[in-house]
Design an enzyme around this catalytic site. Structure first.
Site, PDB file in Angstrom:
ATOM      1  N   GLN A  91       7.846  15.068 -82.272  1.00 51.63           N
ATOM      2  CA  GLN A  91       7.695  13.779 -83.046  1.00 51.63           C
ATOM      3  C   GLN A  91       8.203  14.059 -84.480  1.00 51.63           C
ATOM      4  O   GLN A  91       8.200  12.737 -85.250  1.00 51.63           O
ATOM      5  CB  GLN A  91       6.267  13.288 -83.107  1.00 51.63           C
ATOM      6  CG  GLN A  91       5.726  12.766 -81.625  1.00 51.63           C
ATOM      7  CD  GLN A  91       6.700  11.240 -81.341  1.00 51.63           C
ATOM      8  OE1 GLN A  91       7.087  10.985 -81.912  1.00 51.63           O
ATOM      9  NE2 GLN A  91       6.425  11.213 -80.015  1.00 51.63           N
ATOM     10  N   CYS A 103      -6.256   3.104 -70.605  1.00 54.02           N
ATOM     11  CA  CYS A 103      -7.160   2.347 -69.741  1.00 54.02           C
ATOM     12  C   CYS A 103      -7.348   3.419 -68.482  1.00 54.02           C
ATOM     13  O   CYS A 103      -6.467   3.869 -67.686  1.00 54.02           O
ATOM     14  CB  CYS A 103      -6.585   1.295 -69.020  1.00 54.02           C
ATOM     15  SG  CYS A 103      -8.057   0.361 -67.934  1.00 54.02           S
ATOM     16  N   ASN A 128       1.862  12.201 -82.402  1.00 55.94           N
ATOM     17  CA  ASN A 128       2.660  11.240 -81.716  1.00 55.94           C
ATOM     18  C   ASN A 128       1.857   9.771 -82.086  1.00 55.94           C
ATOM     19  O   ASN A 128       2.567   8.601 -82.157  1.00 55.94           O
ATOM     20  CB  ASN A 128       2.809  11.259 -80.304  1.00 55.94           C
ATOM     21  CG  ASN A 128       1.633  11.857 -79.660  1.00 55.94           C
ATOM     22  OD1 ASN A 128       1.069  12.820 -80.174  1.00 55.94           O
ATOM     23  ND2 ASN A 128       1.172  11.226 -78.584  1.00 55.94           N
ATOM     24  N   SER A 130      12.301  17.318 -78.029  1.00 60.06           N
ATOM     25  CA  SER A 130      12.906  16.701 -77.085  1.00 60.06           C
ATOM     26  C   SER A 130      14.167  15.635 -77.148  1.00 60.06           C
ATOM     27  O   SER A 130      13.781  14.694 -78.113  1.00 60.06           O
ATOM     28  CB  SER A 130      11.619  15.817 -76.275  1.00 60.06           C
ATOM     29  OG  SER A 130      11.899  15.040 -75.143  1.00 60.06           O
ATOM     30  N   GLY A 179      10.315  17.810 -73.278  1.00 61.84           N
ATOM     31  CA  GLY A 179       9.532  18.626 -74.421  1.00 61.84           C
ATOM     32  C   GLY A 179       8.149  19.235 -73.542  1.00 61.84           C
ATOM     33  O   GLY A 179       7.602  20.071 -74.018  1.00 61.84           O
TER      34      GLY A 179
END
Ligand code: PLP
Length: 397
Positions: A180, A326, A152, A200, A73
């Site tokens: 998505q 993170c 997404n 995708s 994708g």
């Protein structure tokens, strides 16, 4: 690692057994190169064309040759945007949204550095696109508009039909990232009136490493890769035949299972969501409840960390995903939740559950059974939560 409950289908999906069966001959005895003159290789080309037809059907394309197979994708998104820019060399403006996948946003950041003007259309607190800003932004300098079909992280669906009509009337190329949406909701490129559309395979039960770009007949663009004549020179490189055949089979299956997404999967998602929201007064939904793909829910838990929830869930054999990433030692909430203005206290505790047609009732039962313990344990150790008063503490940042 023995995951028993897989609720991270927006990240990737399991390969459907029928897809694996369809691929196997091309991983074993039928390994020829489709470009070869001999029948051993050349006969494989017919299987590629059959897969192309199936993918075309999944998205309502008029002609098979409007489907170009790519590796991912990400590649399709890049090919669409960079391909259009390579054609419209004198146009220096691109419109996208603030909540696109990095496959689009990172490219736009790079383009910005190269002197392109990028309009990042904002969203409201429910993740709905600001259509006023989008329409205002379009001008003679706009080379392409790239907007996702469904987000997404939240599953929120954008009004792409309205955008398609608006852009068609102005002759502006329109790319839709439908990664998505494919296999979850019906897609019809003629209803959307888009010029380019990305899907995708690994998001709808074919393997990773195979994608496609729909290129409407007559769309003006240039290739971004150079090499052989494969995919009519639009995307050179020896074809990933097993992947293409697998994606074709997955597209066929996806079409037949669409009603199951609108019915059973959506009902299961709602049961999970309503169950979680009813259990905790510190939980709230992220995203528009009514305009979403049927498999996704994103719930924000106030005062606790999403990563900690994920670790506890992982310990219980449940795979989900968090809304934070993170980065460089600090926990930054996702760009999507930030763009929606989700408050700090719940953006950090956001969890995405994404289901598939392989999700069973007992999977949802298991999550609902373990959630109270997970959340209560984390609330008890949260610096932002007063366990005695059962309320949040004021947060100073
Ligand atoms: N676009 C969206 C909306 C996605 O969710 C993803 C993957 O998560 C991509 C593009 C990239 O697809 P791929 O993983 O095939 O590169």
């Amino acid at each position: 690692m023995n995951t028993t409950v897989y609720l991270d289908n927006n990240a990737t999906t399991m390969v459907a057994p029928e897809v694996l069966d369809a691929m196997m001959p091309f991983l074993t005895e039928r390994y020829g190169n489709p470009s070869s003159m001999h029948g051993f290789g050349g006969s494989v080309a017919k299987d590629i064309e059959r897969a192309r037809q199936s993918v075309a059907r999944l998205i309502g394309a008029d002609h098979d040759y409007e489907i170009v197979f790519t590796a991912t994708g990400t590649e399709s998104d890049n090919m669409a945007i960079q391909g259009a820019l390579a054609y419209y060399r004198d146009r220096r403006h691109v419109i996208t949204s603030r909540v696109e996948h990095p496959a689009v946003l990172s490219l736009c950041k790079k383009l910005e550095k190269e002197g392109y003007r990028i309009t990042y259309v904002p969203v409201d607190h429910e993740g709905n696109l600001d259509m006023g800003v989008l329409k205002e932004a379009v001008d003679d300098d706009t080379a392409i508009v790239s907007i996702m079909y469904a987000n997404n992280e939240t599953g929120v669906i954008f009004p792409i039909d309205e955008i398609g009509l608006f852009l068609k009337e102005r002759g502006i190329p329109f790319h839709v990232d439908a990664v998505q949406a494919a296999g979850k909701v019906p897609i019809d490129v003629n209803r959307i009136q888009c010029d380019l559309l990305t899907i995708s395979g690994h998001k709808f039960h074919s393997p990773k490493g195979i994608g496609a770009l729909y290129v409407r007949r007559g769309t003006r663009m240039r290739p971004i890769l150079f090499g052989g004549h494969q995919e009519k020179g639009r995307r050179p490189g020896t074809e990933n035949v097993p992947g293409i055949v697998g994606m074709g089979k997955a597209a066929e299956l996806a079409l037949t299972h669409l009603p199951e997404y609108a019915g059973r999967v959506s009902a299961l998602r709602d049961r999970l969501e309503n169950g979680i929201l009813a259990l905790f007064k510190n939980a709230g939904l992220n995203g528009n409840r009514d305009r979403r793909v049927p498999n996704t829910t994103n719930v924000g838990f106030e005062y606790i960390e999403g990563e900690a929830i994920l670790l506890y869930l992982d310990g219980q054999g449940i795979a989900a995903s968090s809304g934070s990433a993170c980065s460089s030692g600090t926990l930054e909430p996702s760009h999507v939740l930030r763009a929606m203005g989700v408050p700090f206290t719940s953006a950090h505790g956001s969890i995405r559950f994404s289901l598939s047609r392989f999700t069973a009732e007992r999977d949802v039962d298991h999550v609902l059974a373990v959630m109270p313990d997970v959340v209560n344990r984390l609330l008890d150790i949260s610096p932002y939560w007063d366990s005695e008063k059962k309320e949040g503490r004021p947060i100073t940042l």
